[in-house]
Design an enzyme around this catalytic site. Structure first.
Site, PDB file in Angstrom:
ATOM      1  N   MET A  98       0.935  -1.161  -0.145  1.00 49.47           N
ATOM      2  CA  MET A  98       0.266   0.041   0.401  1.00 49.47           C
ATOM      3  C   MET A  98       0.870   0.908   0.116  1.00 49.47           C
ATOM      4  O   MET A  98       0.536   2.221   0.557  1.00 49.47           O
ATOM      5  CB  MET A  98      -0.821  -0.291   1.428  1.00 49.47           C
ATOM      6  CG  MET A  98      -1.755  -1.466   1.045  1.00 49.47           C
ATOM      7  SD  MET A  98      -3.116  -0.973   2.363  1.00 49.47           S
ATOM      8  CE  MET A  98      -2.567  -0.742   3.945  1.00 49.47           C
TER       9      MET A  98
ATOM     10  N   LEU B  98       7.049   2.749   1.603  1.00 46.58           N
ATOM     11  CA  LEU B  98       7.513   1.995   1.980  1.00 46.58           C
ATOM     12  C   LEU B  98       8.888   1.818   3.101  1.00 46.58           C
ATOM     13  O   LEU B  98       9.212   3.591   2.918  1.00 46.58           O
ATOM     14  CB  LEU B  98       8.376   1.643   0.530  1.00 46.58           C
ATOM     15  CG  LEU B  98       6.860   1.213  -0.745  1.00 46.58           C
ATOM     16  CD1 LEU B  98       7.664   0.896  -1.746  1.00 46.58           C
ATOM     17  CD2 LEU B  98       6.390   0.073  -0.834  1.00 46.58           C
TER      18      LEU B  98
ATOM     19  N   GLU C 170      11.876  -0.054   5.235  1.00 51.20           N
ATOM     20  CA  GLU C 170      12.913  -1.517   4.145  1.00 51.20           C
ATOM     21  C   GLU C 170      11.831  -2.533   5.403  1.00 51.20           C
ATOM     22  O   GLU C 170      12.518  -4.060   4.631  1.00 51.20           O
ATOM     23  CB  GLU C 170      14.176  -1.101   5.514  1.00 51.20           C
ATOM     24  CG  GLU C 170      15.014  -0.714   5.894  1.00 51.20           C
ATOM     25  CD  GLU C 170      16.234  -0.746   6.608  1.00 51.20           C
ATOM     26  OE1 GLU C 170      16.131  -1.406   6.775  1.00 51.20           O
ATOM     27  OE2 GLU C 170      16.101   0.556   7.298  1.00 51.20           O
TER      28      GLU C 170
ATOM     29  N   HIS D 174       9.427  -3.818   3.472  1.00 52.62           N
ATOM     30  CA  HIS D 174       8.431  -3.586   2.269  1.00 52.62           C
ATOM     31  C   HIS D 174       9.710  -4.047   1.177  1.00 52.62           C
ATOM     32  O   HIS D 174      10.153  -5.298   0.866  1.00 52.62           O
ATOM     33  CB  HIS D 174       8.436  -2.243   1.764  1.00 52.62           C
ATOM     34  CG  HIS D 174       6.550  -1.870   2.232  1.00 52.62           C
ATOM     35  ND1 HIS D 174       6.941  -0.695   3.386  1.00 52.62           N
ATOM     36  CD2 HIS D 174       5.504  -2.249   2.663  1.00 52.62           C
ATOM     37  CE1 HIS D 174       5.375  -0.730   3.587  1.00 52.62           C
ATOM     38  NE2 HIS D 174       4.706  -1.486   3.287  1.00 52.62           N
TER      39      HIS D 174
ATOM     40  N   GLN E 277     -10.627  -2.635   1.560  1.00 47.87           N
ATOM     41  CA  GLN E 277     -10.588  -3.358   3.172  1.00 47.87           C
ATOM     42  C   GLN E 277     -10.641  -3.153   4.048  1.00 47.87           C
ATOM     43  O   GLN E 277     -10.016  -2.937   5.308  1.00 47.87           O
ATOM     44  CB  GLN E 277      -8.869  -3.944   2.992  1.00 47.87           C
ATOM     45  CG  GLN E 277      -7.631  -2.687   3.294  1.00 47.87           C
ATOM     46  CD  GLN E 277      -5.959  -3.806   2.240  1.00 47.87           C
ATOM     47  OE1 GLN E 277      -6.320  -4.624   1.189  1.00 47.87           O
ATOM     48  NE2 GLN E 277      -5.545  -4.247   3.792  1.00 47.87           N
TER      49      GLN E 277
ATOM     50  N   LYS F  83       4.826  -9.659   9.172  1.00 42.43           N
ATOM     51  CA  LYS F  83       4.359  -8.759  10.223  1.00 42.43           C
ATOM     52  C   LYS F  83       2.761  -9.004   9.768  1.00 42.43           C
ATOM     53  O   LYS F  83       1.458  -8.387  10.896  1.00 42.43           O
ATOM     54  CB  LYS F  83       4.521  -7.592   9.645  1.00 42.43           C
ATOM     55  CG  LYS F  83       4.036  -6.324  10.246  1.00 42.43           C
ATOM     56  CD  LYS F  83       4.279  -5.665  11.283  1.00 42.43           C
ATOM     57  CE  LYS F  83       3.743  -4.619  11.234  1.00 42.43           C
ATOM     58  NZ  LYS F  83       2.558  -3.776  10.723  1.00 42.43           N
TER      59      LYS F  83
ATOM     60  N   GLN G 141      -3.139 -12.053   7.808  1.00 48.59           N
ATOM     61  CA  GLN G 141      -3.136 -12.475   6.692  1.00 48.59           C
ATOM     62  C   GLN G 141      -2.320 -12.835   5.776  1.00 48.59           C
ATOM     63  O   GLN G 141      -3.121 -13.988   4.274  1.00 48.59           O
ATOM     64  CB  GLN G 141      -1.876 -10.891   5.934  1.00 48.59           C
ATOM     65  CG  GLN G 141      -2.169 -10.649   4.731  1.00 48.59           C
ATOM     66  CD  GLN G 141      -1.762  -9.140   4.279  1.00 48.59           C
ATOM     67  OE1 GLN G 141      -3.458  -7.984   4.105  1.00 48.59           O
ATOM     68  NE2 GLN G 141      -0.614  -8.708   3.779  1.00 48.59           N
TER      69      GLN G 141
ATOM     70  N   MET H  65       8.277  -2.488  11.797  1.00 50.81           N
ATOM     71  CA  MET H  65       8.444  -1.438  11.306  1.00 50.81           C
ATOM     72  C   MET H  65       7.403  -1.766  10.898  1.00 50.81           C
ATOM     73  O   MET H  65       6.364  -2.103  10.093  1.00 50.81           O
ATOM     74  CB  MET H  65       9.194  -1.897   9.797  1.00 50.81           C
ATOM     75  CG  MET H  65      10.720  -1.581   9.593  1.00 50.81           C
ATOM     76  SD  MET H  65      11.786  -1.450   8.925  1.00 50.81           S
ATOM     77  CE  MET H  65      12.894  -1.318   9.825  1.00 50.81           C
TER      78      MET H  65
END
Ligand code: AMP
Length: 282
Positions: free
Chosen positions: A30, A33, A35, A37, A61, A150, A154, A185
């Site tokens: 999304m 960004l 680290e 990602h 969502q 993370k 999901q 993060m």
């Protein structure tokens, strides 16, 4: 790096690469960004000949009172990071491109897996996630797609969906990337002011302490949960959404700490609701 806005152009560009036998890795995000990602992007670069990343803040969502409109953005910064890492295509569609007028189809992973943790406190969230991820998979047709632990639930929901719907790709889960002091993060960390940023450390610290307690022999899930709640409650304005210990594969709640377990927490620290988790084999 090519920046592509339309589904048609994306399909053509990926088809051209696949025709010459290149493998395709895909990293959906999304944006804003960090680290965490980029660790997914690095893994995708390592495993594949061609890498597509997407940035799309998916409205389906987000719940009504969530941060859809305020979600942080930095397209230029994101572009630079992706380019530096050697991403081949950035797919950056509009909401209209993804959900044109008359849009009516949704993908819903049903049952226990979406009824617990974030599924119970964010109704409809995983329906939105499953829908957008299915659409993106159909557009990119990747060999592998990369997701962060993370968002542990999901990953489980997407793995279930890929299996159930016979989708022809591999899901690659990647470890949680943390700040040097332990905070997981997250793009939403940008909402934290200086004090909240310091106080937010109770999330990761409570998980690390729980791990120590388990390793020193405690097997009662309720005791571990109590310890985590006590630690988080040292920040008087922190609002706990959930602290749960579940089987890492089924996401069923457990009473006894045994096997492959997931300790998952969601806590509001000031404005943002932050999530963190720890997976442990006991
Ligand atoms: P988001 O932009 O928040 O939707 O995240 C895009 C992808 O990056 C998801 O698969 C996330 O799980 C993953 N991700 C976000 N934060 C982290 C992190 N700290 N470590 C590893 N992966 C992450």
């Amino acid at each position: 790096m090519k920046i592509i806005h339309s589904v048609e152009a994306l399909r053509q560009a990926v088809k051209t690469e696949k025709k010459v036998g290149k493998s395709v890795g895909f990293v959906p995000t999304m944006g804003f960004l960090h680290e965490g990602h980029m660790s997914l992007v690095k893994a995708a670069k390592k495993d594949n000949d061609f890498v597509v990343a997407s940035i799309f803040v998916n409205p389906t969502q987000f719940g009504e009172n969530e941060d859809l409109d305020a979600y942080p953005k930095d397209l230029e910064g994101d572009q630079n990071k992706l380019e530096q890492e050697g991403v081949d295509i950035l797919f950056y569609p509009t909401v209209e491109e993804m959900y044109p007028k008359g849009y009516s189809t949704y993908v819903s992973v049903e049952g226990d897996m979406t009824g617990v943790l974030c599924g119970s406190s964010r109704p409809g969230h995983f329906r939105g996630v499953a829908t957008i991820v299915t659409k993106l998979f159909n557009m990119v047709a990747p060999d592998r797609a990369y997701f962060g632990q993370k968002d542990a639930q999901q990953v489980s929901v997407i793995e279930r969906m890929v299996k159930d719907l016979n989708m022809d790709l591999e899901i690659i889960p990647c470890p949680i990337h943390r700040e040097a002091d332990g905070l997981a993060m997250s793009s939403r960390n940008t909402y934290l002011n200086e004090k909240e940023r310091k106080d937010a450390l109770v999330l990761s610290q409570s998980l690390f302490e729980a791990k120590e307690t388990i390793l020193s022999g405690e097997r009662r899930a309720n005791k571990i949960i109590e310890g985590i709640i006590d630690k988080i409650s040292t920040v008087d304005y922190a609002i706990i959404d959930y602290v749960e210990i579940v089987d890492a594969l089924t996401l069923h709640k457990i009473d006894e700490i045994k096997g492959d377990i997931l300790i998952a927490i969601a806590v509001k620290v000031g404005k943002p609701r932050l999530i963190d988790n720890l997976r442990l084999e006991v």
